[in-house]
Design a protein around this motif. Structure first.
Motif, mmCIF file in Angstrom:
data_model
loop_
_atom_site.group_PDB
_atom_site.id
_atom_site.type_symbol
_atom_site.label_atom_id
_atom_site.label_comp_id
_atom_site.label_asym_id
_atom_site.label_seq_id
_atom_site.Cartn_x
_atom_site.Cartn_y
_atom_site.Cartn_z
ATOM 1 N N GLU A 31 -26.718 69.557 58.010
ATOM 2 C CA GLU A 31 -28.334 70.162 58.176
ATOM 3 C C GLU A 31 -28.997 70.522 56.792
ATOM 4 O O GLU A 31 -30.022 70.361 56.689
ATOM 5 N N THR A 32 -28.189 70.989 55.829
ATOM 6 C CA THR A 32 -28.921 71.999 54.711
ATOM 7 C C THR A 32 -28.523 70.955 53.457
ATOM 8 O O THR A 32 -28.996 70.943 52.179
ATOM 9 N N GLY A 33 -27.455 69.995 53.309
ATOM 10 C CA GLY A 33 -27.096 69.269 52.072
ATOM 11 C C GLY A 33 -25.909 70.112 51.330
ATOM 12 O O GLY A 33 -25.517 69.554 50.143
ATOM 13 N N ASP A 34 -25.627 71.227 51.722
ATOM 14 C CA ASP A 34 -24.722 71.947 50.816
ATOM 15 C C ASP A 34 -24.143 73.454 51.604
ATOM 16 O O ASP A 34 -24.512 73.362 53.038
ATOM 17 N N PHE A 35 -23.374 73.947 51.091
ATOM 18 C CA PHE A 35 -22.832 75.057 51.757
ATOM 19 C C PHE A 35 -22.380 76.010 50.846
ATOM 20 O O PHE A 35 -22.097 75.821 49.510
ATOM 21 N N THR A 36 -22.553 77.617 51.064
ATOM 22 C CA THR A 36 -21.841 78.430 50.418
ATOM 23 C C THR A 36 -21.212 79.120 51.433
ATOM 24 O O THR A 36 -20.992 79.319 52.496
ATOM 25 N N LEU A 37 -19.932 79.959 50.693
ATOM 26 C CA LEU A 37 -18.878 80.483 51.414
ATOM 27 C C LEU A 37 -19.463 81.710 52.332
ATOM 28 O O LEU A 37 -19.313 81.719 53.453
ATOM 29 N N PRO A 38 -20.600 82.497 51.853
ATOM 30 C CA PRO A 38 -21.080 83.551 52.604
ATOM 31 C C PRO A 38 -22.103 82.944 53.896
ATOM 32 O O PRO A 38 -21.755 83.166 55.082
ATOM 33 N N GLU A 39 -22.503 81.650 53.637
ATOM 34 C CA GLU A 39 -23.201 80.954 54.866
ATOM 35 C C GLU A 39 -22.141 80.284 55.673
ATOM 36 O O GLU A 39 -22.603 80.515 56.912
ATOM 37 N N LEU A 40 -21.185 79.930 55.277
ATOM 38 C CA LEU A 40 -20.123 79.485 56.191
ATOM 39 C C LEU A 40 -19.471 80.545 57.261
ATOM 40 O O LEU A 40 -19.231 80.188 58.258
ATOM 41 N N ALA A 41 -19.257 81.517 56.336
ATOM 42 C CA ALA A 41 -18.605 82.819 57.250
ATOM 43 C C ALA A 41 -19.644 83.208 58.285
ATOM 44 O O ALA A 41 -19.081 83.523 59.391
ATOM 45 N N ARG A 42 -20.920 83.404 57.907
ATOM 46 C CA ARG A 42 -21.966 83.891 58.799
ATOM 47 C C ARG A 42 -21.789 82.746 60.143
ATOM 48 O O ARG A 42 -21.798 83.301 61.234
ATOM 49 N N ARG A 43 -21.734 81.492 59.888
ATOM 50 C CA ARG A 43 -21.912 80.437 60.849
ATOM 51 C C ARG A 43 -20.609 80.607 62.044
ATOM 52 O O ARG A 43 -20.566 80.430 62.849
ATOM 53 N N LEU A 44 -19.565 81.006 61.239
ATOM 54 C CA LEU A 44 -18.218 81.285 62.154
ATOM 55 C C LEU A 44 -18.254 82.453 62.586
ATOM 56 O O LEU A 44 -17.254 82.721 63.385
ATOM 57 N N GLY A 45 -19.040 83.472 62.201
ATOM 58 C CA GLY A 45 -19.048 84.842 62.754
ATOM 59 C C GLY A 45 -17.929 85.748 61.965
ATOM 60 O O GLY A 45 -17.231 86.510 62.943
ATOM 61 N N VAL A 46 -17.419 85.270 60.804
ATOM 62 C CA VAL A 46 -16.435 86.218 60.140
ATOM 63 C C VAL A 46 -16.930 86.601 59.022
ATOM 64 O O VAL A 46 -17.889 86.425 58.453
ATOM 65 N N GLN A 47 -16.207 87.626 58.183
ATOM 66 C CA GLN A 47 -16.358 88.092 56.884
ATOM 67 C C GLN A 47 -15.917 87.013 55.942
ATOM 68 O O GLN A 47 -15.096 86.342 56.057
#
Length: 212
Positions: A31-47
């Motif tokens: 979707e975005t071309g990259d990721f950050t760990l906080p973005e990934l955590a939000r998508r998964l619904g975790v800290q």
């Protein structure tokens, strides 16, 4: 009416695992071309800290991305013979997967390969090259050259069908003639891939057949 007691202890199904992290990371990169760990955590619904129980930071997530991509490839052609048919078929599968996920390419091509599935596929190809007569010292050069071509070809699938447009006032008669001489402007990327793959395989066959 009695109340249902919540069962104590750990849940039967893990809330988070490596597969879920990899799948979510690939969706985010698509979707975005990259990721950050906080973005990934939000998508998964975790800290964010929860990810570190499963992966070693960003590098670990990139390796999960490689696993996601390799799981979509078909290594079964590598069990076929002759070797050039096997490798051609495998690299077509390789190209199709990267064409479906072009935004992951920059992340994977700048990270060290540790995926067992990818390593197993390349081990088979190195063995096939050795059996064909290619010196071991040349195997990784040949495989890397083929991989570079295939990844570039996968990205080319996302390019416009008309890739060249000579502006008014620019003199490029030889290029204009070459463009005009094309048999068709459709399936440009597919035809270019087939020409390139055939050329690479022919060069390797010629090297394998050359006297030592």
């Amino acid at each position: 009416m009695g109340t249902t007691q919540r069962r104590a202890g750990r849940p039967r199904t893990a809330v988070l695992d490596r597969r879920r992290i990899g799948e979510a990371a690939l969706e985010l990169v698509d979707e975005t071309g990259d990721f950050t760990l906080p973005e990934l955590a939000r998508r998964l619904g975790v800290q964010t800290g929860s990810l570190y129980h499963h992966v070693d930071g960003r590098a670990g997530v990139i390796e999960l991305l490689r696993e996601q991509i390799s799981n979509q490839m078909d290594p079964t052609p590598l069990d076929r013979h002759p070797w050039d048919v096997a490798m051609g078929a495998f690299f077509r599968s390789y190209r199709a997967v990267f064409a479906a996920h072009p935004r992951v390419v920059p992340l994977l091509t700048t990270a060290t390969i540790r995926s067992p599935k990818v390593i197993a596929a390349y081990d088979k190809m190195a063995a096939q090259l050795a059996d064909s007569g290619i010196p071991t010292s040349r195997a990784m050069e040949i495989l890397t050259a083929m991989e570079n071509f295939v990844i570039g070809s996968a990205l080319d699938l996302a390019a416009p069908e008309v890739m060249w447009e000579i502006p008014e006032g620019v003199e490029a008669p030889h290029l204009a003639a070459a463009l005009a001489a094309q048999s068709t402007s459709t399936d440009r990327a597919e035809r270019a891939f087939e020409v390139g793959m055939a050329t690479l395989l022919a060069a390797v066959r010629a090297e394998a057949a050359a006297p030592r």
